[in-house]
Enzyme design. Structure first.
Site, PDB file in Angstrom:
ATOM      1  N   ASP A   1     -22.387  70.851  43.703  1.00 12.90           N
ATOM      2  CA  ASP A   1     -21.282  71.810  43.634  1.00 12.90           C
ATOM      3  C   ASP A   1     -21.244  72.630  44.923  1.00 12.90           C
ATOM      4  O   ASP A   1     -22.198  73.330  45.268  1.00 12.90           O
ATOM      5  CB  ASP A   1     -21.487  72.723  42.423  1.00 12.90           C
TER       6      ASP A   1
ATOM      7  N   HIS B   1     -15.840  71.556  44.298  1.00 20.49           N
ATOM      8  CA  HIS B   1     -15.863  72.669  43.353  1.00 20.49           C
ATOM      9  C   HIS B   1     -14.476  72.783  42.742  1.00 20.49           C
ATOM     10  O   HIS B   1     -13.499  73.018  43.457  1.00 20.49           O
ATOM     11  CB  HIS B   1     -16.235  73.968  44.080  1.00 20.49           C
TER      12      HIS B   1
ATOM     13  N   SER C   1     -14.587  77.206  37.664  1.00 24.39           N
ATOM     14  CA  SER C   1     -15.532  78.115  38.309  1.00 24.39           C
ATOM     15  C   SER C   1     -15.924  79.256  37.360  1.00 24.39           C
ATOM     16  O   SER C   1     -16.406  78.994  36.261  1.00 24.39           O
ATOM     17  CB  SER C   1     -14.942  78.636  39.630  1.00 24.39           C
TER      18      SER C   1
END
Length: 402
Positions: free
Chosen positions: A273, A340, A177
């Site tokens: 995502d 994610h 991330s």
């Protein structure tokens, strides 16, 4: 309470206990290290506390190999949002747990992490709010906020070099991330810190955030990233190869910066995502009536129109990725999952039912690419064709990160 309900509760309790046992067997717990010496250099978290990381030492053939993995956690774009992080683990090392579970790419067992299990594995904690790019000297006495992410990055690397990374034969900078974005932005500078003979590559997991319009037609994420870069004074710490050509805030987007990165880079990302769908495509500000709420919580609940919009997002994502141009040194694993971060958990990194492309798990694709056994640049067909996906289901109470 009737017998049926008691029986149901027992069943779920047994499942929970089983899951905890499985999690423990697939993880190790690693103690925190605080870099107290960094405070004198001003390399501190938002609240002024020292930076921190967790290190699990390598062994055997991996004793001189280093995997440095950066924690994720969004960004703060102004005084208000940075103050909101100042008193939790994303802004203060005082609030971080003393032990952290290492699994997935950080696991120390060959059966769960075949190529990197015996490396020195580091998880760098994230407490600056700008993917380790900020550096503002002045500290407002009213807020006492420190924007010093770039200094933290240097302090952590210097500490690791002193602990043996200066002798690295192989080294990886990776992250998930906001940490995946860090791995892209700092990829070349990480390589520059290591000896000439070290084999260095970078992995970005769910860090390829794209510059696109939200469902209301606004450039929400572009404005947000502009505020992050401005608040943290990030411009001087973003790659010059990008900032000399365009607005520095645009250089926070991988699509504009990754093309110039010289160090080999592997991009692992879901084309849908789940964080980007929630926060870039359909952020709350663009959806005042909450029409996207259920869809963002669970992709199965998306209407036909919403799925069509998400198919459009996938095409935008692939266009941004293709814009980097062809490079033999780059790797891709772009699946059609609503997910994610897929490298940090055994379930999605390397297990019998992990997501696969060309019948390869992420761990196998990345390992083959790192060791030059096989190149890997694979994408997926559109949702819902991929049956190996672990599609994310969000807690309805989960707050957004921006």
């Amino acid at each position: 309470m009737d017998r049926v309900m008691i029986g149901e509760l027992r069943k779920w309790l047994h499942i929970l206990v089983y899951m905890l046992i499985v999690l423990r067997t697939q993880s190790i717990y690693v103690n925190i290290t605080y870099i107290q010496s960094a405070v004198a250099k001003g390399a501190v978290c938002l609240d002024g506390s020292p930076p921190a990381y967790h290190l699990s030492r390598g062994f055997g053939a991996g004793i001189n190999n280093w995997l440095v993995h950066i924690e994720g956690g969004g960004w703060c774009n102004n005084v208000t949002t940075c103050l909101a992080r100042k008193n939790n683990r994303l802004g203060s090392s005082k609030q971080m747990v003393k032990q952290l579970a290492f699994s997935g790419i950080l696991n120390n067992k060959a059966q769960f992490n075949p190529d990197f299990y015996n490396w020195n594995r580091v998880k760098v904690r994230y407490c600056d709010g700008a993917s380790f790019t900020g550096d503002v000297e002045a500290v407002n006495p009213a807020t006492k906020l420190h924007y010093r992410g770039a200094r933290i990055f240097i302090a952590v690397m210097e500490d690791l070099l002193a602990k043996g990374m200066k002798n690295a034969e192989n080294a990886i900078l990776s992250g998930c991330s906001a940490g995946g974005l860090t791995a892209i932005l700092h990829c070349d500078s990480f390589k520059a810190l290591l000896p000439m003979g070290t084999k260095v590559k970078c992995f970005s997991d769910a860090g390829f955030f794209i510059n696109t319009k939200d469902v209301s037609g606004a450039q929400h994420i572009e404005a947000f990233f502009h505020d992050v870069v401005t608040t943290h004074g990030s411009a001087k710490n973003l790659p010059l190869s990008c900032t000399l050509k365009m607005k520095p805030s645009l250089c926070f987007f991988p699509q504009y910066v990754a093309k110039q990165i010289r160090t080999p880079l592997f991009i692992i990302n879901a084309a849908y995502d789940s964080w980007q769908i929630k926060n870039i495509l359909a952020p709350g500000v663009a959806d005042p009536h909450g029409l996207w709420h259920n869809c963002k919580t669970d992709i199965v609940k998306c209407s036909a129109t919403q799925l069509q919009t998400m198919q459009g997002f996938r095409l935008e994502f692939l266009k941004a990725l293709n814009g980097l141009g062809f490079s033999m040194s780059r790797g891709y694993f772009i699946n059609s999952c609503f997910a994610h971060c897929q490298t940090e958990m055994t379930e999605t990194w390397f297990s019998s039912d992990s997501p696969k492309l060309n019948n390869k798990t992420i761990a196998k694709a990345v390992g083959d690419w790192f060791y030059d056994r096989n190149a890997f640049q694979k994408g997926d067909c559109p949702y819902p064709c991929d049956k190996t996906c672990h599609n994310r289901i969000f807690d309805p109470q989960e707050h957004t990160l921006i």
